[in-house]
Scaffold this motif. Sequence first.
Motif, PDB file in Angstrom:
ATOM      1  N   ASN A  67       0.938  -1.363   0.196  1.00  0.00           N
ATOM      2  CA  ASN A  67      -0.035  -0.169  -0.160  1.00  0.00           C
ATOM      3  C   ASN A  67       0.623   1.186   0.178  1.00  0.00           C
ATOM      4  OD1 ASN A  67      -1.783   2.315   0.396  1.00  0.00           O
ATOM      5  ND2 ASN A  67      -3.517   0.610   1.946  1.00  0.00           N
ATOM      6  N   SER A  68       0.997   2.372  -1.079  1.00  0.00           N
ATOM      7  CA  SER A  68       1.595   2.945  -1.227  1.00  0.00           C
ATOM      8  C   SER A  68       2.035   4.288  -0.562  1.00  0.00           C
ATOM      9  CB  SER A  68       1.802   3.778  -2.904  1.00  0.00           C
ATOM     10  OG  SER A  68       0.553   4.038  -4.111  1.00  0.00           O
ATOM     11  N   ALA A  69       0.150   4.446  -0.297  1.00  0.00           N
ATOM     12  CA  ALA A  69      -0.448   5.330   0.999  1.00  0.00           C
ATOM     13  C   ALA A  69       0.420   5.193   2.033  1.00  0.00           C
ATOM     14  CB  ALA A  69      -1.883   5.917   0.717  1.00  0.00           C
ATOM     15  N   THR A  70       0.558   3.756   2.543  1.00  0.00           N
ATOM     16  CA  THR A  70       0.524   3.373   3.937  1.00  0.00           C
ATOM     17  C   THR A  70       1.848   3.170   4.701  1.00  0.00           C
ATOM     18  OG1 THR A  70      -1.401   1.910   4.245  1.00  0.00           O
ATOM     19  CG2 THR A  70      -1.688   3.458   4.623  1.00  0.00           C
ATOM     20  N   ASP A  71       2.004   2.889   3.477  1.00  0.00           N
ATOM     21  CA  ASP A  71       3.737   1.914   3.616  1.00  0.00           C
ATOM     22  C   ASP A  71       4.730   2.064   2.480  1.00  0.00           C
ATOM     23  OD1 ASP A  71       5.422  -0.020   5.331  1.00  0.00           O
ATOM     24  OD2 ASP A  71       4.727  -2.235   4.103  1.00  0.00           O
ATOM     25  N   GLU A  72       5.328   3.756   2.730  1.00  0.00           N
ATOM     26  CA  GLU A  72       6.078   4.116   2.153  1.00  0.00           C
ATOM     27  C   GLU A  72       7.191   3.840   2.131  1.00  0.00           C
ATOM     28  OE1 GLU A  72       5.867   8.089   0.413  1.00  0.00           O
ATOM     29  OE2 GLU A  72       7.989   8.252   0.998  1.00  0.00           O
ATOM     30  N   GLU A  73       7.770   2.910   3.294  1.00  0.00           N
ATOM     31  CA  GLU A  73       8.951   2.668   3.873  1.00  0.00           C
ATOM     32  C   GLU A  73       9.476   1.715   3.350  1.00  0.00           C
ATOM     33  OE1 GLU A  73      11.507   5.139   5.011  1.00  0.00           O
ATOM     34  OE2 GLU A  73       9.985   6.113   5.126  1.00  0.00           O
ATOM     35  N   ALA A  74       8.397   0.550   2.893  1.00  0.00           N
ATOM     36  CA  ALA A  74       8.512  -0.722   2.299  1.00  0.00           C
ATOM     37  C   ALA A  74       8.293  -0.508   1.143  1.00  0.00           C
ATOM     38  CB  ALA A  74       6.873  -1.469   2.779  1.00  0.00           C
ATOM     39  N   LEU A  75       8.022   0.145   0.621  1.00  0.00           N
ATOM     40  CA  LEU A  75       8.069   0.539  -0.954  1.00  0.00           C
ATOM     41  C   LEU A  75       9.287   0.922  -1.253  1.00  0.00           C
ATOM     42  CD1 LEU A  75       6.719   0.406  -3.836  1.00  0.00           C
ATOM     43  CD2 LEU A  75       5.639   2.307  -3.017  1.00  0.00           C
ATOM     44  N   VAL A  76      10.278   2.270  -0.299  1.00  0.00           N
ATOM     45  CA  VAL A  76      11.275   2.214  -1.234  1.00  0.00           C
ATOM     46  C   VAL A  76      12.471   1.245  -0.819  1.00  0.00           C
ATOM     47  CG1 VAL A  76      13.156   3.720   0.107  1.00  0.00           C
ATOM     48  CG2 VAL A  76      11.411   4.484   0.663  1.00  0.00           C
ATOM     49  N   ILE A 105      15.792   4.701  -5.250  1.00  0.00           N
ATOM     50  CA  ILE A 105      17.151   5.227  -6.448  1.00  0.00           C
ATOM     51  C   ILE A 105      17.648   5.662  -4.718  1.00  0.00           C
ATOM     52  CG2 ILE A 105      18.238   6.119  -7.659  1.00  0.00           C
ATOM     53  CD1 ILE A 105      15.044   6.766  -9.606  1.00  0.00           C
ATOM     54  N   ALA A 106      17.519   6.460  -4.389  1.00  0.00           N
ATOM     55  CA  ALA A 106      18.658   6.940  -2.984  1.00  0.00           C
ATOM     56  C   ALA A 106      19.263   6.103  -2.452  1.00  0.00           C
ATOM     57  CB  ALA A 106      18.274   8.488  -2.804  1.00  0.00           C
ATOM     58  N   ALA A 107      18.265   5.593  -1.849  1.00  0.00           N
ATOM     59  CA  ALA A 107      18.224   3.795  -1.354  1.00  0.00           C
ATOM     60  C   ALA A 107      19.109   2.650  -1.469  1.00  0.00           C
ATOM     61  CB  ALA A 107      17.300   3.619  -0.158  1.00  0.00           C
ATOM     62  N   ARG A 108      19.249   2.702  -3.392  1.00  0.00           N
ATOM     63  CA  ARG A 108      19.896   1.738  -3.785  1.00  0.00           C
ATOM     64  C   ARG A 108      21.714   1.266  -3.337  1.00  0.00           C
ATOM     65  NH1 ARG A 108      16.610  -0.397  -7.769  1.00  0.00           N
ATOM     66  NH2 ARG A 108      18.781  -1.522  -9.511  1.00  0.00           N
ATOM     67  N   PRO A 109      22.249   0.201  -3.625  1.00  0.00           N
ATOM     68  CA  PRO A 109      23.711  -0.024  -3.184  1.00  0.00           C
ATOM     69  C   PRO A 109      24.569   0.465  -4.292  1.00  0.00           C
ATOM     70  CG  PRO A 109      22.028  -1.822  -2.836  1.00  0.00           C
ATOM     71  CD  PRO A 109      21.191  -1.448  -3.032  1.00  0.00           C
ATOM     72  N   ALA A 110      25.386   1.457  -3.354  1.00  0.00           N
ATOM     73  CA  ALA A 110      26.314   1.833  -4.844  1.00  0.00           C
ATOM     74  C   ALA A 110      26.950   1.333  -5.875  1.00  0.00           C
ATOM     75  CB  ALA A 110      27.336   2.460  -4.146  1.00  0.00           C
ATOM     76  N   ASP A 111      26.858  -0.205  -5.998  1.00  0.00           N
ATOM     77  CA  ASP A 111      27.563  -1.055  -6.745  1.00  0.00           C
ATOM     78  C   ASP A 111      26.431  -2.004  -8.067  1.00  0.00           C
ATOM     79  OD1 ASP A 111      26.476  -3.399  -4.921  1.00  0.00           O
ATOM     80  OD2 ASP A 111      27.862  -4.361  -4.952  1.00  0.00           O
ATOM     81  N   ALA A 112      25.038  -1.157  -6.672  1.00  0.00           N
ATOM     82  CA  ALA A 112      23.347  -2.104  -7.513  1.00  0.00           C
ATOM     83  C   ALA A 112      23.681  -1.343  -9.477  1.00  0.00           C
ATOM     84  CB  ALA A 112      22.262  -1.723  -6.894  1.00  0.00           C
ATOM     85  N   ALA A 113      22.628  -2.284 -10.148  1.00  0.00           N
ATOM     86  CA  ALA A 113      22.582  -2.090 -11.924  1.00  0.00           C
ATOM     87  C   ALA A 113      21.602  -1.192 -12.172  1.00  0.00           C
ATOM     88  CB  ALA A 113      22.053  -3.206 -12.148  1.00  0.00           C
ATOM     89  N   PRO A 114      21.368   0.170 -12.349  1.00  0.00           N
ATOM     90  CA  PRO A 114      21.516   0.973 -12.758  1.00  0.00           C
ATOM     91  C   PRO A 114      19.372   0.750 -12.901  1.00  0.00           C
ATOM     92  CG  PRO A 114      22.278   1.450 -14.615  1.00  0.00           C
ATOM     93  CD  PRO A 114      22.972  -0.076 -13.863  1.00  0.00           C
ATOM     94  N   LEU A 115      18.320   1.436 -12.415  1.00  0.00           N
ATOM     95  CA  LEU A 115      17.096   0.748 -11.906  1.00  0.00           C
ATOM     96  C   LEU A 115      16.307   1.074 -13.389  1.00  0.00           C
ATOM     97  CD1 LEU A 115      14.547   0.150 -10.378  1.00  0.00           C
ATOM     98  CD2 LEU A 115      14.272   2.385  -9.802  1.00  0.00           C
ATOM     99  N   ALA A 116      15.832  -0.171 -14.205  1.00  0.00           N
ATOM    100  CA  ALA A 116      15.088   0.524 -15.070  1.00  0.00           C
ATOM    101  C   ALA A 116      13.522   1.125 -15.336  1.00  0.00           C
ATOM    102  CB  ALA A 116      14.518  -0.669 -16.478  1.00  0.00           C
TER     103      ALA A 116
END
Length: 384
Positions: A67-76, A105-116
């Motif tokens: 639920n993107s209205a109530t669970d933003e942390e999980a979504l991040v 995107i900001a929370a992605r590990p530094a070595d992660a491939a770019p998010l499409a």
Amino acid sequence: MRAVHFGAGNIGRGFVGLLLHEGGYEVVFADVNAELIDAIAAADSYTVHEVGDGAKDTVVTGFRAVNSATDEEALVQEIATADVVTTAVGPTILRFVAPVIARGIAARPADAAPLAVMACENAINATDLLATEVRQAVGDEAWASLSTRAVFANTAVDRIVPGQPAGQGIDVTVETFYEWAIETPAFNGSLPSIPGAHFVEELAPYIERKLFTVNTGHASVAYFGARAGIGTIAEALAEPSIAVAVGAVLEETSALLVAKHGLDVDAQREYRETILRRFANVHLPDTVERVGRQPLRKLSRTERFIGPAAELAERGMAHDALVSAIGAALEFDVADDEQSVHLQAKLHELAPGTFVEEVTGLAPEHPLAPAVLAQVVARQASLA
Ligand SMILES: NC(=O)C1=CN([C@@H]2O[C@H](COP(=O)(O)OP(=O)(O)OC[C@H]3O[C@@H](n4cnc5c(N)ncnc54)[C@H](O)[C@@H]3O)[C@@H](O)[C@H]2O)C=CC1
Ligand SMILES: O=P(O)(O)OC[C@H]1O[C@](O)(CO)[C@@H](O)[C@@H]1O
């Protein structure tokens, strides 16, 4: 592989989620509709039922829901570890989903491939719009780093997924036809794995062909049908005068597409005939109210009516049929469509010239403006 998909509605479950599933992704549906998200979270599978010639059923499994209205942390966290993010929320909603996509995107590990990241909306360059919203959400400094950690690719999506009848849970009824064109250059060779999609070097001809044929045609059927008091798209197109009017609209937009993008005349005629057969599918429970929805968006400057009509007028090419369809759109009066209510209020409140500039974005000196103005004056006279 994991994909986070915003908008678990008709096209989200019936098309984008399905093709991502078939590409091997675990799909995480994100939506603000709590009832829908709870139903998806409680299910192990849902079925996409095709209707029409060659129809088949496909069972989709391996999905979750947030639920993107109530669970933003999980979504991040989901976005931080995903491979793909898609949206099908409507072009005007992109600015509301942009901030959480930025956080992910900001929370992605530094070595992660770019998010499409791909916005699957009926709008020209919808993903560019989403990228602009992400940039505005974080500011230019943060964007400089974020933009290296994601790939924003424009797409064009085409499948008729009508409003779903009550009582079928999260299953979705769809037409058999589908097309998902994805622009490749941004990926720099590392394409997402979506076998059902069609990867193209340059999207402009695809999105304009789709928006100015499928969507212009569909919305024309809806507005002429609503004017005639007809409820469904298939019934509206079965009315000979509406079929003729819509055919004339599509002749005009096809002439533009052929002139602008060098499309083959015969191939474009076949494309037109195919889409008219799709609209006429009597097994598809599609209404003029759904297809005509949000008329202010549909009458805006770069959209399916004013966009092609303006270019035709600039080139000195015929555009009378499009102007007639714009006249029918001005009559779209549906009490539970917020934009329709606003459209009718503006017709009551604004001077004709102000209405044309505000709603269609046409300046008075534009060659299309006088014809649209005449439609507005006629509509206002009928309301007086
Ligand atoms: N239905 C169709 O046949 C097609 C639709 N499209 C495009 O797909 C997009 C969605 O259309 P539909 O699926 O028909 O609409 P829909 O109304 O069935 O689905 C949209 C979903 O987005 C959700 N939503 C709204 N705000 C949200 C937010 N802030 N965060 C997350 N979710 C949110 C809604 O709750 C809803 O479930 C539109 O841009 C439409 O133009 C494109 C091609 C075909
Ligand atoms: O929100 P919009 O632009 O009306 O999108 C829905 C339209 O897109 C279509 O799926 C065509 O691809 C039609 O079903 C419908 O007219």
